[in-house]
Write a protein that holds these residues in place. Structure first.
Motif, PDB file in Angstrom:
ATOM      1  N   UNK A  30       0.880  -1.175   0.000  1.00  0.00           N
ATOM      2  CA  UNK A  30       0.000   0.000   0.000  1.00  0.00           C
ATOM      3  C   UNK A  30       0.910   1.215   0.000  1.00  0.00           C
ATOM      4  N   UNK A  31       0.363   2.404  -0.228  1.00  0.00           N
ATOM      5  CA  UNK A  31       1.116   3.602   0.090  1.00  0.00           C
ATOM      6  C   UNK A  31       0.348   4.347   1.171  1.00  0.00           C
TER       7      UNK A  31
ATOM      8  N   UNK B 263      -1.420   6.794   1.353  1.00  0.00           N
ATOM      9  CA  UNK B 263      -2.768   7.220   0.997  1.00  0.00           C
ATOM     10  C   UNK B 263      -3.737   6.040   1.032  1.00  0.00           C
ATOM     11  N   UNK B 264      -3.365   4.944   0.390  1.00  0.00           N
ATOM     12  CA  UNK B 264      -4.298   3.818   0.374  1.00  0.00           C
ATOM     13  C   UNK B 264      -4.360   3.178   1.754  1.00  0.00           C
TER      14      UNK B 264
ATOM     15  N   UNK C 259       3.096  21.149  -5.086  1.00  0.00           N
ATOM     16  CA  UNK C 259       2.179  20.011  -5.016  1.00  0.00           C
ATOM     17  C   UNK C 259       1.866  19.646  -3.566  1.00  0.00           C
TER      18      UNK C 259
ATOM     19  N   UNK D 162      -1.235  17.604  -1.841  1.00  0.00           N
ATOM     20  CA  UNK D 162      -1.039  16.252  -1.326  1.00  0.00           C
ATOM     21  C   UNK D 162      -1.680  16.130   0.054  1.00  0.00           C
TER      22      UNK D 162
ATOM     23  N   UNK E  24      -5.215  15.597  -0.477  1.00  0.00           N
ATOM     24  CA  UNK E  24      -5.462  14.210  -0.845  1.00  0.00           C
ATOM     25  C   UNK E  24      -5.485  13.324   0.388  1.00  0.00           C
TER      26      UNK E  24
ATOM     27  N   UNK F 255       4.804   4.205  -5.166  1.00  0.00           N
ATOM     28  CA  UNK F 255       3.726   5.053  -4.681  1.00  0.00           C
ATOM     29  C   UNK F 255       2.798   5.394  -5.840  1.00  0.00           C
ATOM     30  N   UNK F 256       1.502   5.388  -5.584  1.00  0.00           N
ATOM     31  CA  UNK F 256       0.543   5.704  -6.644  1.00  0.00           C
ATOM     32  C   UNK F 256      -0.191   7.003  -6.334  1.00  0.00           C
ATOM     33  N   UNK F 257       0.184   7.660  -5.240  1.00  0.00           N
ATOM     34  CA  UNK F 257      -0.597   8.815  -4.814  1.00  0.00           C
ATOM     35  C   UNK F 257       0.197  10.076  -4.557  1.00  0.00           C
ATOM     36  N   UNK F 258       1.377  10.158  -5.099  1.00  0.00           N
ATOM     37  CA  UNK F 258       2.148  11.375  -4.876  1.00  0.00           C
ATOM     38  C   UNK F 258       3.486  11.077  -4.250  1.00  0.00           C
ATOM     39  N   UNK F 259       4.346  12.099  -4.209  1.00  0.00           N
ATOM     40  CA  UNK F 259       5.722  11.889  -3.785  1.00  0.00           C
ATOM     41  C   UNK F 259       5.848  11.589  -2.294  1.00  0.00           C
TER      42      UNK F 259
ATOM     43  N   UNK G 198       4.105  15.539 -11.456  1.00  0.00           N
ATOM     44  CA  UNK G 198       3.465  16.823 -11.166  1.00  0.00           C
ATOM     45  C   UNK G 198       3.676  17.772 -12.337  1.00  0.00           C
TER      46      UNK G 198
ATOM     47  N   UNK H  28      -4.593  13.960 -11.119  1.00  0.00           N
ATOM     48  CA  UNK H  28      -3.528  13.618 -10.164  1.00  0.00           C
ATOM     49  C   UNK H  28      -4.009  13.781  -8.723  1.00  0.00           C
ATOM     50  N   UNK H  29      -5.108  14.525  -8.538  1.00  0.00           N
ATOM     51  CA  UNK H  29      -5.641  14.738  -7.189  1.00  0.00           C
ATOM     52  C   UNK H  29      -6.489  13.566  -6.694  1.00  0.00           C
ATOM     53  N   UNK H  30      -6.834  12.651  -7.593  1.00  0.00           N
ATOM     54  CA  UNK H  30      -7.676  11.528  -7.159  1.00  0.00           C
ATOM     55  C   UNK H  30      -6.880  10.543  -6.319  1.00  0.00           C
ATOM     56  N   UNK H  31      -7.521  10.023  -5.309  1.00  0.00           N
ATOM     57  CA  UNK H  31      -6.868   9.002  -4.496  1.00  0.00           C
ATOM     58  C   UNK H  31      -6.971   7.664  -5.234  1.00  0.00           C
ATOM     59  N   UNK H  32      -5.812   7.082  -5.514  1.00  0.00           N
ATOM     60  CA  UNK H  32      -5.782   5.824  -6.261  1.00  0.00           C
ATOM     61  C   UNK H  32      -5.913   4.635  -5.318  1.00  0.00           C
ATOM     62  N   UNK H  33      -6.604   3.629  -5.819  1.00  0.00           N
ATOM     63  CA  UNK H  33      -6.755   2.399  -5.038  1.00  0.00           C
ATOM     64  C   UNK H  33      -5.424   1.651  -4.993  1.00  0.00           C
ATOM     65  N   UNK H  34      -5.256   0.780  -3.985  1.00  0.00           N
ATOM     66  CA  UNK H  34      -4.039  -0.039  -3.975  1.00  0.00           C
ATOM     67  C   UNK H  34      -3.969  -0.914  -5.227  1.00  0.00           C
TER      68      UNK H  34
END
Ligand code: SF4
Lengths: 364, 195
Positions: free
Chosen positions: A146-147, A149-150, A191, A195, A198, B117-121, B145, B157-163
């Motif tokens: 996971x990261x 966020x997830x 960004x 973030x 998010x 990572x799928x959701x940002x740095x 970005x 890019x602002x959407x939260x991505x699923x695992x």
């Protein structure tokens, strides 16, 4: 006078849930009341001795609202955050359990979340985690299933929808206050506020920032955050900490990923007679500056190997404004344990033979 | 060969070894030290074009839906995956996660991030915009970005991505997207008929 966060029926009883609160913890209460919160970090021991944890936690007694139990920070091996939390909750401390995505996949993490909540952990911090290259075992397999966020979203789903990520039902959801980390001091700077947005969308209710040494830069970041209205949706705790010397500061700057230390800080430390004292003073000055910034709800003091200074710095900066954080939190299962011990003491001796026979007659 | 000269990069293992820290022999987390990032970076710079192009391409793929159905999605999977892997591999250093996120990540493939990572740095990005783990690689997310800023729908890019669903690895994302779009179109048509 009874403490504000105390069960009116007695301090040994767990707190009642408050409407709108997602956990029963005191950190959430303090933040939601609008008080300036102080959290800190426990230096995880490299030992199997519970005393080491208790000793290290005892220095913070009465000065902090939460203690972070770090999850192999910097990818170095230490006692696990679950283990530290088990010990701390047993003694009535209020730990903030960190979960890093580096070492565990979603199966292990969801299990840990349930376990932690069952032990009485009220706060969980979701982190990505440093890369394995930064630590003492660069040959380890990085998991990063996971990261952050997830992970936030996963725990939020477990809490709010009573479901695992797979959709399977939970009978009792983990009541936890969700945290995340922010680093306003690393590119891409523009960004970073998005973030945070998010992370809030994914479920973060409070955030702790990376070490803040560059206050103007942080101000800039907070301005953006306020423009986006994020400070109203999430409690922002600023990471601060003392630097032992200019040499350490330089070392950290070039070796620890993600920590930004401006030259002026190093110059100030270098110019001082007593660098250690100056480091402390610098930290207090930074606390005094950031606490005035609109949208800042607290500080997160990271005093690695200088934990004994935390109380002093919190005191000298006067951020608590006379408030005394609660020292010991009753654990929901305290009573059960007490009863168990009592029963074991008064009950008759177990007869192994008899038990075996009984078991043999009961096939189930 | 523990005493072989170690290349710089990877948080400089040689420097680390000099400090007395433990450095295992023969391990090079810096797997891509000889890799050039030219094409990947070029694709990010031209993210607007690729966005436009992919839209056209997806439309064509959707038009071909009857063809895929005729042969069976199962059967075309292998050749299409082969093509997709090589085309996207060449352009974006694609890792075939099977659930392409390029349009939400400024045409910078997030699976190239060492932490995937799928959701940002992450918080470790170096001051020069390079990666924490691989010091010679420009951080995938700094690029993402930048790329997203050029794109018409860069806000994705602002959407939260699923695992990531690891069981979809090495399968064709193109076909999946097409099949899903076709299914959505059919349900919409059916709903229209019923109404
Ligand atoms: S610095 Fe960028 S590429 Fe490197 S691990 Fe962090 S997010 Fe991924």
């Amino acid at each position: 006078m009874a403490h504000l966060d105390e069960n009116p029926l007695g301090p040994h009883l767990p707190l009642d849930p408050l409407p709108g609160h997602s956990s029963m913890g005191r950190l959430e209460r303090v933040l939601r009341r609008g008080e300036f919160a102080v959290t800190t970090e426990l230096n995880p021991p490299d030992s199997a001795n519970p005393e080491d944890v208790y000793e290290r936690a005892a220095i913070f007694d009465g000065w902090v609202d939460g203690i972070n139990a770090v999850d192999a920070s910097g990818a170095n091996c230490h006692m696990s955050s679950v283990g530290i939390c088990a010990l701390l909750t047993r003694m009535g401390y209020a730990p903030i359990m960190q979960i890093a995505c580096r070492d565990k996949n979603r199966i292990a993490i969801q299990g840990d979340v349930l376990g932690a909540a069952a032990m009485g952990v009220c706060n969980i911090m979701c982190l990505t985690g440093d890369g394995v290259q930064a630590g003492d075992q660069p040959g380890a397999k990085p998991v990063f299933d996971l990261d952050c966020m997830s992970l936030l979203e996963t725990v939020r789903i477990m809490r709010d929808n009573s479901k695992f990520l797979s959709g399977r039902k939970l009978t009792t959801p983990p009541k936890v206050f969700l945290g995340a980390a922010i680093n306003p001091f690393a590119p891409p700077y523009d960004f970073r506020p998005y973030r945070l947005a998010k992370k809030i969308e994914a479920g973060a209710q409070f955030v702790q920032s990376q070490y803040c040494f560059d206050v103007p830069m942080f101000r800039e970041y907070m301005k953006k955050v306020r423009d986006l209205g994020l400070h109203e949706k999430c409690y922002i705790l600023v990471g601060v900490g003392p630097m032992a010397s200019a040499k350490t500061a330089k070392w950290i700057r070039s070796n620890v990923p993600g920590i930004h230390i401006p030259d002026s800080v190093i110059a100030r430390l270098e110019g001082a007679q007593d660098q250690k004292k100056e480091g402390k003073q610098l930290c207090i000055d930074i606390i005094n500056e950031v606490k005035e910034i609109e949208g800042v709800s607290g500080i997160h003091v990271m005093a690695y190997r200088q934990e004994e200074y935390v109380a002093e710095m919190v005191h000298d900066s006067g951020v608590l404004k006379g408030r005394q954080p609660w020292k010991r939190e009753p654990n929901p299962v305290d009573q059960l344990v007490a009863e168990r011990i009592e029963a074991a003491r008064s009950g008759q001796q177990q007869d192994q033979q008899q038990l075996a026979e009984k078991a043999a007659q009961h096939p189930h | 060969m523990a005493d072989a000269v170690q290349k710089p990069g990877n948080a400089a293992p040689a420097k680390k070894a000099a400090t007395g820290a433990f450095t295992p022999a023969g391990v090079s987390p810096n797997r891509r030290s000889r890799h050039k990032y030219t094409i990947r970076l070029w694709a990010v710079r031209n993210s607007r074009f690729f966005e436009w192009f992919y839209h056209r391409f997806a439309e064509v793929f959707l038009l071909l839906h009857p063809v895929w159905k005729l042969f069976g999605y199962q059967r075309v999977e292998r050749p299409i995956t082969f093509v997709e892997k090589h085309v996207k591999g060449f352009l974006f250093d694609c890792r075939m996660c099977g659930q392409c996120a390029l349009s939400s990540t400024g045409m910078s493939c997030p699976m190239n991030c060492p932490k995937q990572l799928r959701n940002g740095p992450c918080g470790g990005v170096r001051a020069n915009g390079n990666c924490e783990v691989e010091p010679d690689m420009p951080c995938v997310w700094v690029q993402a970005w930048k790329g997203s800023q050029n794109m018409a729908k860069g806000d994705a890019i602002m959407n939260v991505q699923k695992p990531v669903n690891q069981s979809l690895r090495e399968t064709s994302s193109w076909l999946r997207v097409t099949a899903e779009a076709a299914a959505a179109r059919e349900t919409a048509a059916n709903a229209g008929k019923d109404a």
